[in-house]
Write an enzyme that holds these catalytic residues in place. Structure first.
Site, PDB file in Angstrom:
ATOM      1  N   TYR A  54      43.257  29.857  36.216  1.00 24.47           N
ATOM      2  CA  TYR A  54      43.719  29.248  34.525  1.00 24.47           C
ATOM      3  C   TYR A  54      42.073  28.925  33.919  1.00 24.47           C
ATOM      4  CZ  TYR A  54      48.462  28.468  36.715  1.00 24.47           C
ATOM      5  OH  TYR A  54      49.596  28.704  37.608  1.00 24.47           O
ATOM      6  N   HIS A 120      49.644  34.337  44.271  1.00 21.98           N
ATOM      7  CA  HIS A 120      50.145  33.949  43.354  1.00 21.98           C
ATOM      8  C   HIS A 120      50.688  35.320  42.565  1.00 21.98           C
ATOM      9  CE1 HIS A 120      48.252  31.641  38.707  1.00 21.98           C
ATOM     10  NE2 HIS A 120      49.569  32.085  38.740  1.00 21.98           N
TER      11      HIS A 120
END
Length: 328
Positions: A54, A120
């Protein structure tokens, strides 16, 4: 609240989604992160979800934690981050990179331990890269044994993939602690409901639901260009948003109310860009609590419009998009 020595894990109903600090979804003013994190702490939101993927989210979040450390020490909040994905097509699930990634995240987040670390977007890599020795999960469990992380999790979109990994880990007597699902408990898709008991059966203790606004789809404004929703679903959501607005309702608020009103989820991860959004999220949660206790009733117009929205979305209900995309 958990301290470093405690085994208690009591996260709030809302987890602060710090992916918004990447700027990928909307513009972020420079002072918003610190103000938002402070406001979250003040209102009882003490769990934060981020990732190296992110953008500068971890760094920005860590800076806020550092600035607020005297008021809110590390023992008073939870940090959830991720390993394995570092760019749109940049995945590295090797043990060496996982170890480095956890160390880097700790540095950026100004901490010496992490509460939950997820592998992830597990659907983008081979199953073996996730579960076999030399891959992500065995290394994360080693780091858990060393006390550098408290819980091991997996994140991704296809629920079948998450369940396959969770089953495998259960059969090897090393069950996954937490799963992070997204866009599978929202106004247009509630497939997560069908998987909750199966996850629990294979030892998953904590089930997190992210993207209750379905990655920015359930808003009055147009979704991001990269959003994977079909044209039909986009149009149906637009119709729903217009219908809500005509009746002095807000599609985002309705979507958050819907997602938060489900007790089998440990916590709902909500992107909170600024202090006002923190206030709004807590106000929605308090209103839900009041309704459940019978202190407030649902307005008839809201019931009517929600029913009409469900009818508009029905042709697209529980239809998931491809992840990875077919052209990946």
């Amino acid at each position: 609240m958990e301290n470093k020595e405690s085994n208690k894990f009591q996260v709030p109903e809302i987890t602060f989604g710090a992916g918004v600090f990447s700027g990928r979804y909307n513009h972020i003013e420079k002072d918003w992160p610190l103000l938002s994190v402070r406001r979250a702490f003040e209102l009882g939101i003490n769990a934060f979800d981020t990732s190296p993927y992110y953008g500068d989210s971890e760094k920005i979040l860590g800076s806020a934690f550092h600035a607020l450390q005297e008021e809110f020490p590390r023992s008073s909040y939870y940090i959830f981050t991720k390993v394995g994905r570092y760019g749109p097509k940049n995945f590295d699930y090797t043990a060496k990179r996982i170890q480095e990634s956890v160390k880097e995240s700790c540095r950026r987040l100004c901490t010496d331990y992490l509460n939950v670390v997820y592998a992830h977007d597990v659907e983008f890599v081979n199953f073996e890269d996730v579960v076999e020795e030399g891959g992500a999960l065995p290394e994360l469990f080693k780091l858990k044994e060393q006390g550098k992380i408290r819980y091991v999790g997996i994140s991704g979109y296809p629920l079948d993939v998450l369940l396959k990994i969770a089953r495998f880990q259960y059969e090897r007597d090393q069950p996954i602690d937490a799963i992070l699902s997204y866009s599978h408990y929202c106004l247009h898709n509630i497939k997560l409901v069908d998987y909750i008991q199966e996850f629990k059966y294979v030892g998953v203790q904590y089930i997190m639901n992210a993207s209750p606004l379905s990655m920015g789809l359930l808003r009055n404004s147009e979704p991001p260009e990269w959003h994977p929703a079909s044209t039909g679903l986009r149009y149906a959501v637009t119709q729903s948003a217009v219908l809500a607005a005509r009746n002095n309702l807000n599609i985002s608020k309705l979507a958050l109310q819907f997602a938060l009103d489900y007790d089998d989820i440990t916590s709902t991860v909500i992107g909170l860009s600024n202090p006002s959004e923190v206030d709004e999220a807590i106000a929605i949660l308090k209103e839900l609590h009041a309704r459940k206790k019978g202190k407030k009733t649902i307005p008839e117009i809201e019931k009517k419009i929600l029913n009409e929205i469900h009818q508009i979305l029905e042709p697209h209900f529980n239809r998931s998009w491809d992840s990875p995309p077919k052209d990946h």
